[in-house]
Design a protein around this motif. Structure first.
Motif, PDB file in Angstrom:
ATOM      1  N   GLU A  39     106.296 -51.279  -6.029  1.00  0.00           N
ATOM      2  CA  GLU A  39     107.443 -50.762  -5.270  1.00  0.00           C
ATOM      3  C   GLU A  39     108.033 -51.817  -4.339  1.00  0.00           C
ATOM      4  OE1 GLU A  39     105.726 -47.366  -3.387  1.00  0.00           O
ATOM      5  OE2 GLU A  39     105.044 -46.555  -5.301  1.00  0.00           O
ATOM      6  N   SER A  40     107.165 -52.589  -3.736  1.00  0.00           N
ATOM      7  CA  SER A  40     107.646 -53.629  -2.822  1.00  0.00           C
ATOM      8  C   SER A  40     106.568 -54.678  -2.634  1.00  0.00           C
ATOM      9  CB  SER A  40     108.057 -53.020  -1.472  1.00  0.00           C
ATOM     10  OG  SER A  40     107.007 -52.230  -0.949  1.00  0.00           O
ATOM     11  N   GLU A  41     107.007 -55.872  -2.236  1.00  0.00           N
ATOM     12  CA  GLU A  41     106.079 -56.987  -2.029  1.00  0.00           C
ATOM     13  C   GLU A  41     106.286 -57.568  -0.637  1.00  0.00           C
ATOM     14  OE1 GLU A  41     105.670 -59.909  -5.096  1.00  0.00           O
ATOM     15  OE2 GLU A  41     106.560 -58.601  -6.612  1.00  0.00           O
ATOM     16  N   PHE A  42     105.186 -57.876   0.015  1.00  0.00           N
ATOM     17  CA  PHE A  42     105.217 -58.519   1.323  1.00  0.00           C
ATOM     18  C   PHE A  42     104.437 -59.830   1.252  1.00  0.00           C
ATOM     19  CE2 PHE A  42     105.544 -53.928   1.902  1.00  0.00           C
ATOM     20  CZ  PHE A  42     106.728 -53.831   2.618  1.00  0.00           C
ATOM     21  N   VAL A  46     101.096 -55.941  -1.625  1.00  0.00           N
ATOM     22  CA  VAL A  46     102.072 -55.279  -2.491  1.00  0.00           C
ATOM     23  C   VAL A  46     101.832 -53.788  -2.379  1.00  0.00           C
ATOM     24  CG1 VAL A  46     102.344 -57.189  -4.121  1.00  0.00           C
ATOM     25  CG2 VAL A  46     100.553 -55.493  -4.517  1.00  0.00           C
ATOM     26  N   ILE A  47     102.878 -53.017  -2.612  1.00  0.00           N
ATOM     27  CA  ILE A  47     102.766 -51.557  -2.543  1.00  0.00           C
ATOM     28  C   ILE A  47     102.948 -50.996  -3.949  1.00  0.00           C
ATOM     29  CG2 ILE A  47     103.647 -49.436  -1.521  1.00  0.00           C
ATOM     30  CD1 ILE A  47     102.440 -51.379   0.505  1.00  0.00           C
ATOM     31  N   LYS A  55      97.906 -59.109  -1.971  1.00  0.00           N
ATOM     32  CA  LYS A  55      98.959 -59.777  -2.730  1.00  0.00           C
ATOM     33  C   LYS A  55      98.404 -60.525  -3.948  1.00  0.00           C
ATOM     34  CE  LYS A  55     103.171 -61.388  -3.401  1.00  0.00           C
ATOM     35  NZ  LYS A  55     103.877 -62.182  -2.375  1.00  0.00           N
TER      36      LYS A  55
END
Length: 615
Positions: A39-42, A46-47, A55
């Motif tokens: 859904e999203s990466e930081f 990651v989500i 990560k």
């Protein structure tokens, strides 16, 4: 060996590993019918499915998802399950035989449950461990994470000596490593308790474990009564050959070759099933040293035939006065060649040979030699790709036969050792091409690697072997998929009715003139009209040295399945007046009775010739 315990071990460990693999996949939001997207990466996470993950799992998970989309969920789970199964079995075998520098699944201290690899974690400098990381994990009480870390370091360490079994762990299989291994009800219980330490010391156990591992899949596929796809062929055709049959085949081929060339050898005293020729022979394949001998199993499975050939070769080298500590490396380098279409079985065959070498030379790992096991892989080229490559390296190097050979591996996993190279002297061509420097062009370099790989595979399939020994796959016309059926019709018209018959024809091609081919096959080729041309070709061009007609029930290991077989040795030359040794064993009610009858016949034969063989 307690075969019932081996079966229990294989079934239990397979099922538990499969469940663990699925649980780990689910943990990363990968399910049989649904795969969650990232859904999203930081920067450090990651989500996925609303849940945060580290990560560093993102790339591995991406590759895993790609494999599942390409092959399907069940097949990828099966592959990963077997990868860990293979590694666990290999480490357990080495641990039981004292070949590991540290105990991984158990402790050398009686009554202690914690594996030595954990208690000695800070002393394992050979694993190139991060001591600071170990201390952190210990202080935080993260024993499971520490065990996982050390296990991965160990696999990477073992990669140096056995890359065929322990690929460097940095791929998606790491994601699906079993959890909770240190708990009392974990997989370690199966690894440590089901099979006795004594049975783990038998090299033969590797093959039995593999046969039991694939047994349920084999039963399921055979019950479906459909043509088999290439990835299903190994499971339905693998059959572990009992040791006494292996001895009969290897002793009357490899052992015979040696005795003909060294008539004063005492090797016959070690061969329980060797049949001495009635008369002195003068027309046979000459060898000047054991290093010349090339033995091939073109459908080697888990390597049982090659392992016994290793034992005989070792004794030959000893008779010739070679330094004993150098013999194992010399055998693996020069003498033994296995060909397989199943990577899992090929890995076990290579492992079994390395373990045999290690048993003969405790320092083998200090200067290891990789076994000559070739797992045939599909190699294909895009349109125009091969032509561009030929233009770059010099099209004059490529005859029509060479081109046909290189392009002939598009269905290697389907046709296997039945593929006949159209060109010979391939090692010279491969060396010549290997000297070409194409690294500056990424596209040409990738093609270059495929060409070299095709040539290496083709070398194994050249007619260069003194001895060919096999228990080939048995599969009638109904089981052949359409591509395999067409291939058989085009290239094996005299033996197309069954894979085993095609292998009889092919193995005669693989052997040198006057070479020896030893096989156990279905008995049907001896009688049925569909094999009449095959029989005529053998009688007109070759010589049957010996045959043990087994009939049904020679394989207790396959339970109620009745397979009527015959074992034989053929010399690839015509000797019209040769009197072969034929032994009728069809009346034996089980494997044990047939084994005893064969041994009794051999002892009687030796007695008639005035030789001493133990009854």
């Amino acid at each position: 060996m307690d075969k019932a315990r081996v079966l229990q071990f294989s079934d239990s460990l397979r099922e538990r590993l499969s469940e663990e693999t699925k649980k780990r996949a689910a943990f990363y939001k990968i399910f049989p019918k649904e795969i969650y997207e990232v859904e999203s990466e930081f920067e450090d996470s990651v989500i996925i499915g609303g849940k945060p993950y580290k990560k560093d799992i993102a790339d591995q998970r991406k590759v895993l998802v790609g494999e599942i989309k390409k092959k399907g969920y069940e097949r990828v789970v099966e592959e990963i399950t077997y990868t860990w199964f293979n590694r666990f079995v290999a480490i357990r075998f080495m641990e039981a035989n004292g070949y590991m520098p540290v105990r991984v699944f158990s402790s050398g201290t009686e009554g202690k449950k914690e594996p030595d690899i954990l208690t000695r974690a800070l002393d394992l400098s050979f694993l190139n461990v991060d001591r600071g990381h170990i201390l952190d994990l210990k202080s935080e009480g993260k024993e499971e994470e520490l065990y996982r870390y050390l296990f991965f370091r160990l696999c990477n360490f073992l990669h140096e000596t056995m890359p065929f079994m322990f690929e460097e762990i940095s791929d998606y299989t790491e994601l699906l490593f079993p959890e909770r291994l240190l708990h009392t009800d974990s997989l370690l219980e199966d690894l440590n308790d089901i099979i006795s330490e004594e049975d783990w010391r038998e090299t033969e156990i590797i093959g039995w474990i593999y046969q039991d591992y694939i047994a349920k899949k084999k039963d399921r596929l055979m019950a479906a009564k459909k043509a088999y796809t290439p990835d299903q062929i190994p499971a339905v055709t693998q059959l572990f050959t009992p040791k006494w049959i292996v001895q009969y085949l290897v002793e009357n081929s490899l052992g015979r070759l040696w005795m003909l060339n060294r008539p004063n050898s005492r090797l016959f005293e070690m061969m329980d099933y060797y049949i001495m020729p009635e008369e002195k022979e003068s027309d046979f394949l000459r060898i000047s040293s054991p290093e010349e001998i090339r033995v091939c199993d073109p459908a080697c499975g888990s390597g049982h035939i090659l392992v016994y050939a290793f034992d005989l070769l070792y004794e030959m080298y000893k008779e010739e006065g070679y330094i004993e500590s150098e013999i194992p490396q010399t055998i693996l380098r020069n003498n033994l060649y296995g060909i397989e279409i199943d990577k899992r079985a090929g890995s076990l065959a290579a492992f079994a040979l390395v373990m045999k070498a290690k048993r003969k030379n405790r320092k083998f790992f200090e200067s290891p030699v990789q076994p000559n096991i070739c797992v045939l892989e599909n190699i294909s080229f895009d349109e125009g790709e091969f032509e561009d490559y030929m233009s770059a390296v010099g099209s004059n190097l490529f005859s029509s036969g060479l081109k046909e050979t290189i392009l002939g591996f598009t269905e290697a996993d389907n046709f296997g050792s039945l593929i006949r190279p159209s060109s010979t002297s391939l090692s010279d061509i491969r060396r010549m091409l290997n000297e070409k420097n194409l690294s500056s062009s990424l596209i040409l370099y990738e093609t270059h690697k495929k060409v070299l790989s095709a040539l290496k595979q083709a070398e194994y399939l050249e007619p260069r072997y003194h001895v060919v020994v096999a228990n080939p796959p048995y599969m009638g016309n109904k089981g052949l998929n359409e591509d395999l059926k067409k291939f058989a019709k085009d290239y094996y018209p005299d033996s197309k009715s069954d894979l085993f018959a095609m292998f009889i024809e092919r193995n005669l091609d693989l052997s040198m003139k006057k070479g020896l081919v030893a096989m156990i096959t279905m008995q049907s080729w001896m009688f049925l009209s569909s094999f009449e041309k095959l029989r005529a070709n053998i009688l007109d061009n070759e010589t049957i040295i010996t045959m043990a007609h087994m009939g049904p029930r020679a394989f207790d290991s396959i339970g109620g399945e009745v397979v009527s077989t015959t074992a034989f040795v053929i010399e690839n030359a015509q000797h019209p007046n040769y009197r072969g040794a034929y032994i009728r064993l069809v009346d034996g009610r089980n494997e044990s009775e047939k084994m005893e009858a064969l041994h009794e016949a051999v002892v009687q034969s030796a007695g008639l010739l005035g030789l001493q063989k133990e009854a």
